[in-house]
Design an enzyme around this catalytic site. Sequence first.
Site: not given
Length: 532
Positions: A125, A211
């Site tokens: 995020g 990520s």
Amino acid sequence: MSGSFADTPQIESKNAPVISLQNQGKIQGIFDRNLVIFKGVPYASPPVQSFRWLPPQPVQKWQGIKETTRFAPICSQKATSWDTDPALKNTSEDCLYLNIWAPKAFFDHPQDQHLYPVMVWIHGGAFVSGGSSLEIYNPSALAQQGIVVVSFNYRLGRFGFFAHPALKQESEEDQWANYGLMDQIAALKWVKNNIISFGGDSNNVTVFGESAGGASIISLMTITDAKGLFDKAIIQSGTGHSKAFPLTPQNQAEAIGINFAQKHHILSSGVDALQELRSLPTDYIIDDLNIQNLQPNLFAGLIIDQTLLTQSLEEAYVKGDFYPVPLLIGDTDGDGLLLSKTSLADLAKDLHTTTEAINHIYNPDNKKSESSIIHQLIADTQILEPTRLLAHQVASKNKPVYRYRFSYIADAARSYSSFGATHASEIPYIFDNLSKAYRSVSNQDHAMAKAIMMSWVNFAKNGNPSVQGFPIFLPINQAPEQLLHFGMDGIKFEKDPFKNRLDFIESIFTKKNSKNKQDIPVNKNLPKYPTR
């Protein structure tokens, strides 16, 4: 604190097992088929009021049995326009909680003393959004395979990554800035100390993250305080050491912190300023920060604080200043996310190359559109080439490293997936939660999910991600140019089809005549692509 999640009511014992936690108290979860699930377990005190911008503090002991059957709020943030998960509506600064999914068999037969491998999920995020309770991250299918799975929240945005001269004055010994990373370390220490009570093997812990979660793992592997807290790692589209995502030096981070304080009319830099900053309402700290609005002049991201992160991740891995573990690492063929329009000419200028050189590699037959080339260039620059580099750097420490690529596109998404498997699109396959991502799921989709999930499970269990019935997965020290490809035409162990592209990007990023690779200047003009 009155009204906080930490004040969850205590209950009398039910049928579900009661667990005694070290230096905390007793908790009780809930049965779900052949699993026992514990949600909203505190691993640190609420980081609110005077605890805002402090390292995670020990949990206050409680009496009786705490019910842990519902998720805690995720950490304070502003949802993006595309975020629809209900969990994103339940946010709070009081968010340092974790969740455990454990096989029920351990509690049915405790005398057997059989311990299960542990997988700890670190969500992504861009360090500004996300949380452990998003539906897409439900790990029940993983736990059903004989795994104890843990997920947790960590502070985000300016709550998790913030520097200001007043904070330096408060701490005489350390420069605190990366509070989100401190939270991650605290959660991993909690796992190390307590997971045996849930049937987990504290000597077989695999962290996995996508990520920003992958970037977190890349960071943790360089931090002394995190050494020994996990035994293996899975990095999915991690971007922590990419030149497109340089860390922020402490002095620049403090300047950014001053900018933010001045925006809210806090002009001093002493103790009074810190008190005023800690008194700001939660929404003022968020201040519209999210993936669509990363506010580079007001948000620093990961910081070289000289306490946890003492140098750039690029430099740490070039110099070998990291703690290697067996690694499964990879990417998607359509990785990367571009939120602002750009041209090929602009990208070429930013990369100090020419459009002719790019076209020679990416469009030799002159059949691709400019937008297709841009997306491929973004993927390679941001994630694919740095992933390949990192894989070889860790393998150089004599640890087994397995490299994969995910290019499969779900049946329901093929009509609108023009540039390959997008960033984060492998997540519902790994958790086998395809129904949470797509309106319809084909048999082929289900088969791919089972295969990739079992690859992750096998790596967590025994360090080898090979799955019976599929090609043998060799580490890169045995097959340096090959990877396991989860693709549209099946699963293959093959030479990286993008090798020439990645060699080209490597040649751009590397000064051929540099005596020391760590002296490569960071190109701060590279386009910023947020991580999900």
